[in-house]
Design a protein around this motif. Structure first.
Motif, short mmCIF file in Angstrom:
data_model
loop_
_atom_site.label_atom_id
_atom_site.label_comp_id
_atom_site.label_asym_id
_atom_site.label_seq_id
_atom_site.Cartn_x
_atom_site.Cartn_y
_atom_site.Cartn_z
N UNK A 50 52.75 37.70 -4.88
CA UNK A 50 52.67 38.76 -3.87
C UNK A 50 52.55 40.12 -4.54
N UNK A 51 52.10 41.07 -3.76
CA UNK A 51 52.03 42.45 -4.25
C UNK A 51 53.42 42.97 -4.60
N UNK A 52 54.44 42.46 -3.92
CA UNK A 52 55.80 42.89 -4.19
C UNK A 52 56.19 42.63 -5.64
N UNK A 53 55.81 41.48 -6.16
CA UNK A 53 56.12 41.15 -7.55
C UNK A 53 55.38 42.08 -8.50
N UNK A 54 54.13 42.38 -8.21
CA UNK A 54 53.36 43.28 -9.07
C UNK A 54 53.98 44.68 -9.07
N UNK A 55 54.39 45.15 -7.91
CA UNK A 55 55.03 46.47 -7.82
C UNK A 55 56.33 46.46 -8.62
N UNK A 56 57.07 45.39 -8.55
CA UNK A 56 58.33 45.29 -9.30
C UNK A 56 58.06 45.33 -10.81
N UNK A 57 57.00 44.62 -11.26
CA UNK A 57 56.66 44.64 -12.69
C UNK A 57 56.29 46.04 -13.15
N UNK A 58 55.54 46.78 -12.33
CA UNK A 58 55.19 48.16 -12.68
C UNK A 58 56.46 49.00 -12.75
N UNK A 59 57.33 48.86 -11.75
CA UNK A 59 58.58 49.64 -11.72
C UNK A 59 59.46 49.32 -12.92
N UNK A 60 59.45 48.06 -13.37
CA UNK A 60 60.26 47.65 -14.53
C UNK A 60 59.61 48.02 -15.86
N UNK A 61 58.38 48.54 -15.81
CA UNK A 61 57.69 48.90 -17.04
C UNK A 61 57.06 47.72 -17.77
N UNK A 62 56.94 46.58 -17.09
CA UNK A 62 56.36 45.39 -17.72
C UNK A 62 54.87 45.25 -17.47
N UNK A 63 54.33 46.03 -16.54
CA UNK A 63 52.91 46.00 -16.23
C UNK A 63 52.42 47.44 -16.19
#
Length: 76
Positions: free
Chosen positions: A26-39
């Motif tokens: 989901x987009x939610x996971x991608x947003x979380x990865x960006x917020x965590x600095x992993x993406x």
């Protein structure tokens, strides 16, 4: 969870490996990865939706480095 990885070898085009964590669904996971600095997405172009045809040509011709973002009147 298994995921496929292109090998570049025409005899064996894909290899499978165990992923360290599930692939986001989901987009939610991608947003979380960006917020965590992993993406780290790279935005190479921002244009209005009315310029979609030009943006698609630019992407196809590889004139855009990174992602292309199309905005609507409400997003400006």
């Amino acid at each position: 969870m298994q995921r496929s990885i292109p090998t570049g070898d025409p005899e064996r085009p894909v290899a499978f490996t165990e992923a360290a964590e599930p692939v986001p669904r989901s987009d939610e996971a991608l947003v979380r990865w960006v917020a965590d600095g992993r993406l780290h997405p790279e935005v190479g172009l921002v244009a209005d939706w009315s310029e979609t045809a030009r943006v698609l040509v630019d992407l196809r011709e590889r004139r855009v480095r990174g992602e292309a973002v199309l905005t609507t009147g409400a997003a400006r």
